[in-house]
Write an enzyme that holds these catalytic residues in place. Structure first.
Site, PDB file in Angstrom:
ATOM      1  N   PRO A  29       0.830  -1.205   0.000  1.00 54.14           N
ATOM      2  CA  PRO A  29       0.000   0.000   0.000  1.00 54.14           C
ATOM      3  C   PRO A  29       0.865   1.256   0.000  1.00 54.14           C
ATOM      4  O   PRO A  29       1.883   1.333   0.691  1.00 54.14           O
ATOM      5  CB  PRO A  29      -0.788  -0.128   1.311  1.00 54.14           C
ATOM      6  CG  PRO A  29      -0.800  -1.586   1.613  1.00 54.14           C
ATOM      7  CD  PRO A  29       0.510  -2.110   1.112  1.00 54.14           C
ATOM      8  N   GLU A  30       0.443   2.242  -0.786  1.00 52.42           N
ATOM      9  CA  GLU A  30       1.200   3.489  -0.857  1.00 52.42           C
ATOM     10  C   GLU A  30       0.571   4.519   0.077  1.00 52.42           C
ATOM     11  O   GLU A  30      -0.433   4.260   0.746  1.00 52.42           O
ATOM     12  CB  GLU A  30       1.269   3.963  -2.310  1.00 52.42           C
ATOM     13  CG  GLU A  30       1.862   2.877  -3.207  1.00 52.42           C
ATOM     14  CD  GLU A  30       2.396   3.364  -4.536  1.00 52.42           C
ATOM     15  OE1 GLU A  30       2.741   4.548  -4.662  1.00 52.42           O
ATOM     16  OE2 GLU A  30       2.488   2.534  -5.465  1.00 52.42           O
TER      17      GLU A  30
ATOM     18  N   LYS B 100       4.192   5.582   4.746  1.00 50.03           N
ATOM     19  CA  LYS B 100       3.559   4.266   4.789  1.00 50.03           C
ATOM     20  C   LYS B 100       3.364   3.762   6.217  1.00 50.03           C
ATOM     21  O   LYS B 100       3.142   2.574   6.437  1.00 50.03           O
ATOM     22  CB  LYS B 100       4.385   3.267   3.980  1.00 50.03           C
ATOM     23  CG  LYS B 100       4.516   3.653   2.510  1.00 50.03           C
ATOM     24  CD  LYS B 100       5.299   2.617   1.730  1.00 50.03           C
ATOM     25  CE  LYS B 100       5.441   3.020   0.267  1.00 50.03           C
ATOM     26  NZ  LYS B 100       6.146   2.003  -0.526  1.00 50.03           N
TER      27      LYS B 100
ATOM     28  N   ARG C 217      11.819  -3.718  -6.919  1.00 49.64           N
ATOM     29  CA  ARG C 217      10.451  -3.799  -7.458  1.00 49.64           C
ATOM     30  C   ARG C 217      10.493  -3.661  -8.968  1.00 49.64           C
ATOM     31  O   ARG C 217      11.421  -3.059  -9.532  1.00 49.64           O
ATOM     32  CB  ARG C 217       9.562  -2.698  -6.872  1.00 49.64           C
ATOM     33  CG  ARG C 217       9.463  -2.670  -5.353  1.00 49.64           C
ATOM     34  CD  ARG C 217       8.771  -3.905  -4.786  1.00 49.64           C
ATOM     35  NE  ARG C 217       7.411  -4.015  -5.281  1.00 49.64           N
ATOM     36  CZ  ARG C 217       6.369  -3.363  -4.781  1.00 49.64           C
ATOM     37  NH1 ARG C 217       6.543  -2.508  -3.766  1.00 49.64           N
ATOM     38  NH2 ARG C 217       5.155  -3.534  -5.270  1.00 49.64           N
TER      39      ARG C 217
END
Length: 269
Positions: free
Chosen positions: A2-3, A52, A258
């Site tokens: 989640p950002e 975050k 990523r």
């Protein structure tokens, strides 16, 4: 993972639902049993987020949650469902309208009770959060502008910029025509100022909509009022598909742990 907009939205929902009320805190899984016992029955003073990280202040003791890759909150009104599986933490409380409210936390990287100095130490390690009031994007550029590291990696470094993850990284760079491989020191201050302003708008939109949409209407295949999932992004998770602007296949490779997505033509420099 989640950002930042997701955490900001979660904090706002928890503030509206639980703040000012005694909260029954349990750990059905048992891994947070000691922390749950410490917080159980106490009044939630405030819920907030930074990057975050989610913080819930129970009057001197602060619950810190980092969702990581797999963590998630769920919740609702009325009686909670039976506790099953790896349920790290559950809150229940009278809701603002008199009905019961609950929220469950599963799979976080961090779920711990901290003292205020420990919270301050976490915040001191983080760069500016575009969703925080009066956040200064110039602080991030002081790190970016003096670095040989690729801008695509710097945007994922939470000590440079807090709350930006893989989706915002890919989409922000595309929207400004910047190669993810450009060294940070080649991102001029005026360019970064435009990127920062755009990021603030995009992330605030993410909070409002509950999802990330970065495309302009003229670049979507469908012009209906609801943006379809396959129309929401320019390059993120569009490997091999034609760029919405020039038609070149979108490329991908791993950067900063990523998958990075970019158009080699529109983002040539």
């Amino acid at each position: 993972m989640p950002e930042g907009h997701t955490l900001h939205r979660l904090a706002r929902e928890q503030q509206q639902t639980f703040a000012g009320r005694p909260v029954h805190v349990t750990s059905p899984q048992g891994r947070f049993a000691a922390g749950a016992a410490l917080l159980d029955g106490r009044v939630l003073q405030a819920a907030s987020s930074y990057g975050k990280h989610l913080f819930a202040d129970f009057g001197g003791d602060v619950l810190h949650v980092h969702l990581g890759l797999y963590g998630a909150f769920t919740g609702g009104t009325g009686d909670p469902p039976p506790a099953k599986g790896a349920l790290r933490m559950r809150w229940t409380a009278p809701g603002p309208d008199g009905a019961g409210a609950w929220t469950d936390l599963r799979g976080p990287t961090a779920c711990e009770v901290l003292a205020p100095p420990e919270v301050a130490a976490i915040l001191a390690r983080l760069g500016p959060d575009p969703l925080r009031p009066r956040a200064d994007g110039g602080v991030a550029h002081r790190r970016i502008g003096g670095s040989r590291t690729a801008i695509g990696a710097l945007l994922m470094d939470q000590s440079v910029l807090a709350g930006v993850g893989n989706v915002y990284r890919a989409e922000l760079l595309f929207r400004h025509g910047i190669s993810p491989f450009r060294p940070g020191r080649e991102v001029a201050a005026d360019l970064w100022q435009r990127m920062w302003a755009d990021l603030v708008v995009l992330m605030r939109s993410g909070v409002r909509m509950g999802r990330i949409v970065t495309t302009l209407p003229e670049h979507r295949t469908r012009r209906s009022g609801v943006v379809q999932r396959d129309d929401a992004h320019y390059v993120y998770r569009r490997t091999g598909l034609p760029c919405r602007i020039c038609g070149t296949p979108v490329r991908t490779e791993v950067m900063a742990g990523r998958n990075l997505y970019w158009c080699p033509v529109c983002q040539a420099i």
